[in-house]
Motif scaffolding. Structure first.
Motif, short mmCIF file in Angstrom:
data_model
loop_
_atom_site.label_atom_id
_atom_site.label_comp_id
_atom_site.label_asym_id
_atom_site.label_seq_id
_atom_site.Cartn_x
_atom_site.Cartn_y
_atom_site.Cartn_z
N PRO A 4 0.81 -1.24 0.00
CA PRO A 4 0.00 0.00 0.00
C PRO A 4 0.83 1.27 0.00
N LEU A 5 1.98 1.27 0.69
CA LEU A 5 2.80 2.48 0.74
C LEU A 5 3.39 2.79 -0.64
N SER A 6 3.87 1.76 -1.33
CA SER A 6 4.42 1.97 -2.67
C SER A 6 3.33 2.48 -3.61
N GLU A 7 2.12 1.92 -3.48
CA GLU A 7 1.01 2.38 -4.31
C GLU A 7 0.69 3.84 -4.01
N ALA A 8 0.74 4.22 -2.73
CA ALA A 8 0.44 5.60 -2.36
C ALA A 8 1.49 6.55 -2.93
N ILE A 9 2.77 6.17 -2.86
CA ILE A 9 3.83 7.01 -3.41
C ILE A 9 3.68 7.13 -4.92
N ALA A 10 3.34 6.02 -5.59
CA ALA A 10 3.14 6.07 -7.04
C ALA A 10 1.97 6.98 -7.39
N ALA A 41 13.48 15.10 -5.59
CA ALA A 41 12.50 15.18 -4.50
C ALA A 41 11.69 13.89 -4.40
N PHE A 42 11.28 13.34 -5.53
CA PHE A 42 10.53 12.09 -5.50
C PHE A 42 11.42 10.94 -5.02
N ALA A 43 12.69 10.96 -5.40
CA ALA A 43 13.62 9.93 -4.91
C ALA A 43 13.76 10.03 -3.39
N ALA A 44 13.83 11.26 -2.88
CA ALA A 44 13.90 11.44 -1.43
C ALA A 44 12.64 10.94 -0.75
N ALA A 45 11.50 11.13 -1.40
CA ALA A 45 10.24 10.63 -0.83
C ALA A 45 10.25 9.11 -0.74
N VAL A 46 10.75 8.46 -1.78
CA VAL A 46 10.81 7.00 -1.77
C VAL A 46 11.70 6.51 -0.64
N GLU A 47 12.75 7.28 -0.33
CA GLU A 47 13.67 6.88 0.73
C GLU A 47 13.11 7.18 2.12
N ARG A 48 12.46 8.36 2.27
CA ARG A 48 12.09 8.81 3.62
C ARG A 48 10.68 8.41 4.04
N ASP A 52 9.38 7.60 7.69
CA ASP A 52 8.75 8.70 8.44
C ASP A 52 7.24 8.77 8.25
N GLY A 53 6.72 8.07 7.24
CA GLY A 53 5.30 8.17 6.91
C GLY A 53 5.06 9.26 5.87
N ILE A 54 3.97 9.12 5.14
CA ILE A 54 3.63 10.12 4.14
C ILE A 54 3.17 11.40 4.84
#
Length: 412
Positions: A4-10, A41-48, A52-54
Motif C-alpha cells: 500500500p505504501l508503494s502504491e500511495a507514493i506512485a 525530491a521524489f527519490a527522497a520521498a521513496v527513501e524517507r 517517516d510516513g507520508i
C-alpha cells in the motif's frame, strides 16, 4: 503484489509531478533544473516516507524539497551566476514579472514547451516528458522511434529553449496562434496516453486524461471562439465519457461495440455533444471550415449519439473521415477510415484498405489488431491468429493484451 505504501507514493507521483515541475520551471526558468530537482525530491520521498510516513501535505513536501535541491544545485554551479541569483528568489519579495493571461503553471509550461522555435515533434515530446512525466521509452513508443532518438530530441529541445531564452509564460494574443497547433497536439497525446496507457500494469492513467481535459478547458477560456480548441475539448469529453464501460470486471478491454452504453458518463456525453452541435451551427452559418479536432469530435459524436452499436451511421463516419483525409492524409487516419469502410462495404473492402498501408504502420499495434479482426471475419483463421500475435507483441497495455489474446484463442 505492490504494498500500500508503494502504491500511495506512485499515486502521489502521478498527481503531483506536473504541478511540481511546472512550479519549479516558473521559479527558476530552466527545464533541466526543474525536472532534475523534481526527480530528486521524489527519490527522497521513496527513501524517507517508508520510514517517516507520508506527510499530511505530500505535494507541499515535494515542492519544498525540490526547491531546496534546485537552489543547492544552482549554488554549486558557480559559472551560472544568473541562475544563482534566481535561487535567491526564495527570499525576494519583489513581485514577479507578469506570466501571461492565465494564472496556471502547467498551462504556461505547455506553451513554453510548444514554442515555434522547436520542431513540432520536439514540442510534443518535451511536453509529454515535462508535464506528463512519461519516460523517454514511453514517448519513443508513442512516436514509433528508437529510445535513443527520442532522448536526443528531448535534450536538443531543452537546449534550444535555454539558448533562445524562451520566456516561461503564456504568449500574448499576438503570437498565441503560432503555438496553438502544437499545444493541441500535445494535449491530445497526453489524453490518449492516459486513456489507454502504453505501458505498465494500469490500463489507464486517469491523472493524465483528467489533466489534459483540465488544460483544454483553460484553453477554451483563453480562446472561446476557436473551433479547434472547442473540437478537442468535445473529443476528449466524448471519449472520456466511455471510460466506465471500457474494462470488464476482470480488467479486460471492452471494445466500443460491446460496451454497456448505460454505464457511460451521461453528463460528459451531453457536454461533448452540445459543443459539437454548437460548432456545426457556426460552420453552417458561414463560419470557419472545421479542422482536424472538430472532425474527430464529430466522428465521436456519431458513435456516442447512437442508441446502440448497430445503430451507428457508418456512412456518415466514412464521409467524415474522407473530409479528415483532405486535412490529414496520414496512414493512421486511413486505418481508422478502413474500420468504417469494413462496416459499410464489408470486411474484404476494409482489409484491402488496411493492407494498402500495412508497410507504413508495421510497428503500430492497432493496425495488426484491426487486420486480425477483419481476417477473422473473413474466416482466414491462421492469418488472423498470426496478426493477433503481432498486435499482442507490440502493445504494452495489459488490458489490451488480455482482450487480444482471448480473441486470438477464440479464432478457429
Amino acid at each position: 503484489m505492490t504494498d500500500p505504501l508503494s502504491e500511495a507514493i506512485a499515486r502521489v507521483h502521478r498527481e503531483e509531478w506536473a504541478r511540481v515541475v511546472a512550479g519549479l520551471a516558473r521559479r527558476f526558468g530552466d527545464l533541466d533544473v526543474a525536472e532534475e530537482a523534481a526527480a530528486e525530491a521524489f527519490a527522497a520521498a521513496v527513501e524517507r516516507w517508508p520510514r517517516d510516513g507520508i506527510p499530511p501535505n505530500p505535494g507541499g513536501w515535494l515542492v519544498t524539497t525540490a526547491t531546496r535541491r534546485a537552489i543547492d544545485r544552482l549554488r554549486r554551479e558557480s559559472r551560472r551566476d544568473a541562475k544563482h541569483q534566481a535561487a535567491l528568489m526564495l527570499h525576494d519579495d519583489t513581485p514577479p514579472e507578469p506570466t501571461g493571461p492565465v494564472e496556471d503553471d502547467r498551462l504556461r509550461l505547455v506553451f513554453t514547451c510548444c514554442h515555434p522555435a522547436l520542431a513540432m515533434e520536439a514540442r510534443v515530446a518535451l511536453t509529454l516528458r515535462m508535464l506528463g512525466g512519461l519516460s523517454v521509452a514511453d514517448i519513443a513508443r508513442a512516436f514509433l522511434v528508437q529510445e535513443t532518438t527520442m532522448a536526443q530530441r528531448i535534450t536538443r529541445a531543452k537546449g534550444k529553449i535555454r539558448a533562445a531564452s524562451i520566456p516561461y509564460r503564456v504568449p500574448s494574443a499576438a503570437d498565441v496562434r503560432e503555438r496553438l497547433a502544437g499545444v493541441l497536439a500535445v494535449l491530445y497525446l497526453v489524453f490518449n496516453e492516459g486513456y489507454l496507457a502504453g505501458v505498465g500494469e494500469d490500463p489507464v492513467r486517469v491523472d493524465l486524461s483528467d489533466e489534459a481535459i483540465r488544460l483544454a478547458r483553460l484553453l477554451r477560456t483563453l480562446l472561446p471562439q476557436d473551433g479547434e480548441v472547442a473540437g478537442l475539448l468535445a473529443l476528449m469529453l466524448l471519449t472520456d465519457a466511455r471510460r466506465p464501460a471500457r474494462f470488464s470486471a476482470t480488467g479486460e478491454l471492452v471494445t466500443l461495440a460491446e460496451q454497456d452504453r448505460g454505464a457511460w458518463d451521461a453528463e460528459l456525453v451531453r457536454e461533448g455533444l452540445a459543443i459539437v452541435r454548437e460548432r456545426a451551427v457556426v460552420v453552417a452559418t458561414g463560419g470557419e471550415r472545421p479542422g482536424r479536432y472538430q472532425l474527430l469530435a464529430a466522428i465521436s459524436a456519431v458513435h456516442t449519439g447512437a442508441p446502440s452499436a448497430g445503430d451507428t451511421d457508418w456512412a456518415q463516419v466514412v464521409s467524415l473521415y474522407d473530409r479528415l483525409l483532405d486535412l490529414d492524409p496520414s496512414p493512421i487516419v486511413r486505418l481508422n477510415r478502413a474500420v468504417a469502410v469494413a462496416e459499410t462495404d464489408g470486411p474484404e473492402a476494409g482489409l484491402a484498405e488496411v493492407d494498402a498501408i500495412a508497410d507504413r504502420l508495421d510497428g503500430y499495434h492497432p493496425l495488426h489488431a484491426t487486420r486480425a479482426d477483419l481476417l477473422r471475419r473473413l474466416g482466414r483463421a491462421g492469418e488472423a491468429r498470426a496478426a493477433y500475435d503481432r498486435a499482442i507483441g507490440l502493445t504494452g497495455n495489459v488490458a489490451e493484451k488480455t482482450y487480444l489474446a482471448r480473441r486470438r484463442d477464440q479464432t478457429r
